[in-house]
Every structure is written in C-alpha cells, then in structure tokens.
Design a protein around this motif. Structure first.
Motif, PDB file in Angstrom:
ATOM      1  N   LEU A 176      -7.192 -12.204 -45.969  1.00 24.80           N
ATOM      2  CA  LEU A 176      -8.445 -12.201 -46.738  1.00 24.80           C
ATOM      3  C   LEU A 176      -9.637 -12.602 -45.882  1.00 24.80           C
ATOM      4  CD1 LEU A 176      -7.328 -13.755 -50.127  1.00 24.80           C
ATOM      5  CD2 LEU A 176      -8.275 -11.464 -49.782  1.00 24.80           C
ATOM      6  N   LEU A 177      -9.413 -13.550 -44.979  1.00 21.70           N
ATOM      7  CA  LEU A 177     -10.491 -13.956 -44.073  1.00 21.70           C
ATOM      8  C   LEU A 177     -10.912 -12.802 -43.169  1.00 21.70           C
ATOM      9  CD1 LEU A 177      -9.423 -17.592 -43.127  1.00 21.70           C
ATOM     10  CD2 LEU A 177     -11.340 -16.876 -44.577  1.00 21.70           C
ATOM     11  N   VAL A 178      -9.952 -11.989 -42.754  1.00 23.42           N
ATOM     12  CA  VAL A 178     -10.282 -10.813 -41.945  1.00 23.42           C
ATOM     13  C   VAL A 178     -11.105  -9.821 -42.774  1.00 23.42           C
ATOM     14  CG1 VAL A 178      -9.311  -8.822 -40.714  1.00 23.42           C
ATOM     15  CG2 VAL A 178      -8.297 -11.095 -40.426  1.00 23.42           C
ATOM     16  N   VAL A 179     -10.690  -9.590 -44.016  1.00 25.18           N
ATOM     17  CA  VAL A 179     -11.453  -8.702 -44.903  1.00 25.18           C
ATOM     18  C   VAL A 179     -12.867  -9.240 -45.089  1.00 25.18           C
ATOM     19  CG1 VAL A 179     -11.650  -7.849 -47.288  1.00 25.18           C
ATOM     20  CG2 VAL A 179      -9.445  -7.761 -46.111  1.00 25.18           C
ATOM     21  N   LYS A 180     -12.962 -10.527 -45.344  1.00 26.66           N
ATOM     22  CA  LYS A 180     -14.272 -11.149 -45.551  1.00 26.66           C
ATOM     23  C   LYS A 180     -15.152 -11.004 -44.310  1.00 26.66           C
ATOM     24  CE  LYS A 180     -16.171 -15.615 -47.060  1.00 26.66           C
ATOM     25  NZ  LYS A 180     -15.797 -16.988 -47.425  1.00 26.66           N
ATOM     26  N   ALA A 181     -14.593 -11.263 -43.128  1.00 28.39           N
ATOM     27  CA  ALA A 181     -15.362 -11.152 -41.880  1.00 28.39           C
ATOM     28  C   ALA A 181     -15.815  -9.717 -41.645  1.00 28.39           C
ATOM     29  CB  ALA A 181     -14.526 -11.654 -40.706  1.00 28.39           C
ATOM     30  N   ARG A 182     -14.931  -8.751 -41.863  1.00 29.33           N
ATOM     31  CA  ARG A 182     -15.307  -7.345 -41.662  1.00 29.33           C
ATOM     32  C   ARG A 182     -16.376  -6.910 -42.666  1.00 29.33           C
ATOM     33  NH1 ARG A 182      -9.419  -4.688 -40.307  1.00 29.33           N
ATOM     34  NH2 ARG A 182      -9.343  -5.439 -38.159  1.00 29.33           N
TER      35      ARG A 182
END
Length: 161
Positions: free
Chosen positions: A143-149
């Motif tokens: 989820l953190l990767v999704v949020k960052a992207r």
C-alpha cells in the motif's frame, strides 16, 4: 478520452450485464476448472474468458471470490486494468476487512495508477491504511508503494518521500 479506456469501460459494462440463457452446475464446474487450469499455466487470456463467464453467469458460485481474484489478476497480467477495476471493487465490497479485501484494494490501487487515476489510487491506499483490523505488514508495504506512486503521479514528490 483514450480509446482503450472507452473500450475497457464498454467491455466492463458488458461483463456486468445479467446472465443470459440457462445455467447449469456442470457448466459452472467446467468454467472453474478450465479458468483455474489456464491461470496456473500462465495462459491469462484464456483464463479470463472462462473466469469472466463464471463471474457473470454464476453470482452464487462457491468459487466466485477466488474466481474474481484470479480474473482480476489475469486481466492485470494482460494489461486490461479497466476490465479488472469493477471486479476488484466488487471484491472490496464483499470482503472489506479480510485478506481478500485488502489484496483487492492493493490491486485496485495499482490498476488506478496504470489508468492514471492517481487521486483515486491515493484515496484507495489511505482508506485501506486506516481500516481496522489493520492489514498485514506485507500488504501495508504494498500500500505504501501504491501511495508513493500515486503521489508521484500527482506531482507531490516531496510527500511521496
């Protein structure tokens, strides 16, 4: 608007249409077995054909949730995020705070990013992070990767760090 997105929305609306014609337990079993077999073999186009038919024609199937996950992943693998999005939304609604629901939310966010729907992807990630019970650590990391992207897509690079 992008032609591919319009085509995807059209196909998604066609898939969401109510079942036409008679259904049978035998057909449901065949569709599940064929779709699962193709999926395991990495033949995602063939898997999506069988699993989408199962998804639309057999809403009470005992395999519906697993078929929805495999169908979504098959469409993601073939680059058809516009088709995967409605199925993922249905899975999120059906299994909101379960592992299936959390995985569906991660994939939904990833599809929204591929479709350049960065604000929606950000909201999906933020909403999922605030769910109780909290998602497992590996899902939170994704989820953190999704949020960052999503933040990078919104030109919010300082917030993404």
């Amino acid at each position: 608007m992008n032609f591919a997105i319009l085509l995807g929305l059209f196909l998604a609306s066609a898939i969401a249409a109510p079942p036409v014609g008679p259904t049978s337990d035998a057909e449901e079993t065949v569709l599940w077995e064929e779709g699962s077999s193709h999926f395991v073999e990495g033949r995602f186009k063939e898997a999506s054909l069988a699993l989408s038919r199962l998804w639309e024609r057999y809403p009470a199937s005992t395999h519906r949730l697993e078929a929805g996950l495999k169908l979504s992943q098959a469409w993601i693998e073939t680059g058809d995020c516009a088709l995967a999005t409605p199925v993922l939304r249905a899975l999120v609604s059906a299994k909101s705070t379960t592992e299936t629901g959390f995985i569906s939310r991660v994939w939904l966010g990833q599809c929204q990013i591929k479709l350049k729907q960065f604000q929606r992807a950000l909201l999906t990630a933020v909403e999922t992070e605030s769910r109780r019970p909290a998602p497992a650590p590996e899902i939170r990391a994704r989820l953190l990767v999704v949020k960052a992207r999503a933040l990078l897509g919104l030109n919010e690079s300082l917030r993404a760090e």
